[in-house]
Design an enzyme around this catalytic site. Structure first.
Site, short mmCIF file in Angstrom:
data_model
loop_
_atom_site.label_atom_id
_atom_site.label_comp_id
_atom_site.label_asym_id
_atom_site.label_seq_id
_atom_site.Cartn_x
_atom_site.Cartn_y
_atom_site.Cartn_z
N LYS A 1 7.75 24.10 -25.18
CA LYS A 1 6.49 24.49 -25.86
C LYS A 1 6.76 25.75 -26.65
CE LYS A 1 2.22 22.88 -25.81
NZ LYS A 1 1.85 21.50 -25.50
N GLY B 1 -14.79 20.35 -26.82
CA GLY B 1 -13.68 20.55 -27.75
C GLY B 1 -13.76 19.50 -28.84
N TYR B 2 -13.76 19.93 -30.09
CA TYR B 2 -13.89 18.97 -31.19
C TYR B 2 -12.77 19.19 -32.19
CZ TYR B 2 -16.83 15.27 -33.16
OH TYR B 2 -17.33 14.06 -33.59
N GLY B 3 -11.55 19.32 -31.66
CA GLY B 3 -10.36 19.39 -32.50
C GLY B 3 -9.79 17.99 -32.64
N ASN B 4 -8.47 17.87 -32.75
CA ASN B 4 -7.86 16.54 -32.94
C ASN B 4 -8.22 15.59 -31.81
OD1 ASN B 4 -5.47 14.71 -32.06
ND2 ASN B 4 -5.26 14.86 -34.26
N ALA B 5 -7.97 16.01 -30.56
CA ALA B 5 -8.20 15.09 -29.43
C ALA B 5 -9.69 14.77 -29.28
CB ALA B 5 -7.65 15.71 -28.15
N GLY B 6 -10.53 15.78 -29.35
CA GLY B 6 -11.97 15.59 -29.14
C GLY B 6 -12.62 14.71 -30.19
N1 GLU Z 1 1.20 19.10 -28.22
C1 GLU Z 1 1.08 17.77 -27.69
C2 GLU Z 1 1.07 17.79 -26.18
O1 GLU Z 1 0.72 18.76 -25.55
C3 GLU Z 1 2.12 16.83 -28.27
C4 GLU Z 1 3.54 17.21 -28.02
C5 GLU Z 1 4.54 16.39 -28.81
O2 GLU Z 1 4.12 15.48 -29.50
O3 GLU Z 1 5.72 16.71 -28.72
O4 GLU Z 1 1.33 16.81 -25.54
#
Ligand code: GLU
Length: 422
Positions: A112, A224-229
């Site tokens: 990360k 949360g209303y970003g990509n996932a939300g």
């Molecule tokens: N950031 C995303 C996660 O937490 C995707 C990570 C990725 O695609 O490498 O799973």
């Protein structure tokens, strides 16, 4: 980011990640060396980034890249741009990535990255210079066989494109596969945009099936209303027939018992920058949203939002953790006692990295799949991971998060043992 919970100390997310591992290690009877290895990142890089701002001054930013464990393959994980980023949030998220790629059984390790910054206060050109500065410093530990970043909180396909370009310039040749979540025009994968939410929907479908629940017309709340939300709102309706009655973002939330229309709300958010004030809906706080009496609750933003102070009030039947780390260990126990079915983060949100892995495979072979193929392969991966976790949790008589740890840690431990590390 470490949160202050009423009447509680600040909780360090990395300590939470270590505590979760400790619990799994005890149940699995993990040997001491393997356990100790898995409690710590293998390596981490701290970087200082001078960036020229639009007004001509230079601002200095700080960033990190943590490579947690690469026993099963190169490290993989997103990069977050957030004002509250710390080395410990990045360590925790890198640990969770290690378990995430192992639970869906893809041949990768966990990593990360993060930069302490507020992207909302930066112009597009400043953001580009910051992204490139990060790669100039971190690039030496990245690469196809070492570590492959991706988007995460407040980072986008455009940012991935700048990073890929900077890295390629450093190498002297195009290296599209060094990062995932890229725009389609630069080697991105079909289906990567909604993959995190889609993977979560497949898990919810399976969970409802195991619980004998019908999701059609069931209520849903999304924090949360970003990509996932946002994609969870869309796909929850399209794939599962859910009725989303509340959503929120960092500025506040909106509620409508008749259901919030995805297309209208997304257009409102794109126009105004927030869901707040959406015409026809009532306001609701982030705290109240979590405690709504809904069939499905989707924490899709930040860490530790379900904790000892509110876990007792959660009424959802299924909690699908699209965010990383939204539930503290104490809250896990409370939710289990209440009979709430939790789909733990590193299973529920593994769709993103799974399609990132598909993106790497497509980049390496130079052959691109259509979106149906991506969806099918994602469904297969998520469904088998879900059932491995569900069955393991039942077999050991533990909650699903521990079930997921037992599956994932077992796989990483086996790889370390076979390599002769432990
Ligand atoms: N950031 C995303 C996660 O937490 C995707 C990570 C990725 O695609 O490498 O799973």
């Amino acid at each position: 980011m470490p949160r202050r919970i009423p009447n509680k100390e600040i909780i360090n997310p990395f300590e939470i990640a270590q505590q979760q591992l400790d619990q799994a290690a005890a149940i699995m009877g993990l040997d001491k060396a393997t356990h100790e290895m898995l409690r710590w990142p293998l390596r981490e890089l701290h970087v200082t980034l001078p960036v020229r701002m639009d007004d001509g001054t230079v601002r200095v930013f700080h960033g990190f890249r943590v490579q947690y464990n690469d026993a099963r393959g190169p490290n993989k994980g997103g990069i977050r741009f957030h004002p509250d980023e710390t080395i410990d949030t990045v360590r925790a998220l890198a640990a969770w990535m290690t378990w995430k790629v192992a639970v869906v059984d893809i041949p990768l390790g966990g990593g990360k990255g993060g930069i302490i910054c507020n992207p909302k206060e930066l112009s597009a050109t400043e953001l580009e210079r910051l992204s490139r500065a990060y790669v100039r410093q971190v690039g030496r530990v990245l690469g196809l066989d070492k570590d492959i970043p991706a988007p995460d909180v407040y980072t986008t396909p455009q940012i991935m494109a700048w990073m890929m370009d900077e890295f390629s310039m450093m190498q002297g040749y195009n290296e599209f596969g060094m990062i995932t979540g890229k725009p389609l025009a630069l080697g991105g994968s079909a289906g990567r945009d909604d993959a995190t939410a889609r993977g979560g929907m497949f898990c919810i479908r399976e969970a409802a099936w195991m619980l004998g629940l019908s999701l059609e017309g069931g209520t849903c709340a999304i924090q949360g209303y970003g990509n996932a939300g946002t994609f969870a709102h869309k796909l929850g309706t399209e794939l599962l027939g859910l009725k989303t009655i509340a959503v929120s973002d960092s500025k506040g939330g909106v509620y409508d018992e008749h259901g919030l229309n995805y297309a209208d709300l997304k257009a409102w958010k794109d126009k105004t920058g927030s869901v707040v004030g959406f015409p026809g809906a009532e306001p609701i706080t982030n705290e109240d949203l979590l405690e709504l009496d809904v069939m499905v609750l989707l924490p899709s933003a930040m860490e530790e939002v379900i904790n000892v102070s509110n876990a007792g009030n959660i009424k959802a039947r299924i909690v699908g953790e699209l965010a990383n780390g939204p539930t503290t260990p104490e809250a896990d126990v409370i939710l289990r006692e209440k009979g709430i079915y939790v789909i733990p983060d590193f299973l529920c949100n593994a769709g993103g990295v799974t399609v990132s892995y598909f993106e790497m495979v497509q980049n390496a072979s130079g052959f691109y799949w259509d979106v149906e193929e991506v969806h099918q392969r994602l469904d297969k991966k998520m469904t088998s991971a879900f059932h491995a976790v569900h069955t393991t949790a039942l077999r050991y008589g533990v909650h699903n998060r521990l079930g997921a740890y037992i599956v994932a840690v077992g796989r990483v431990a086996e790889a370390m043992r076979l390599r002769g590390w432990v």
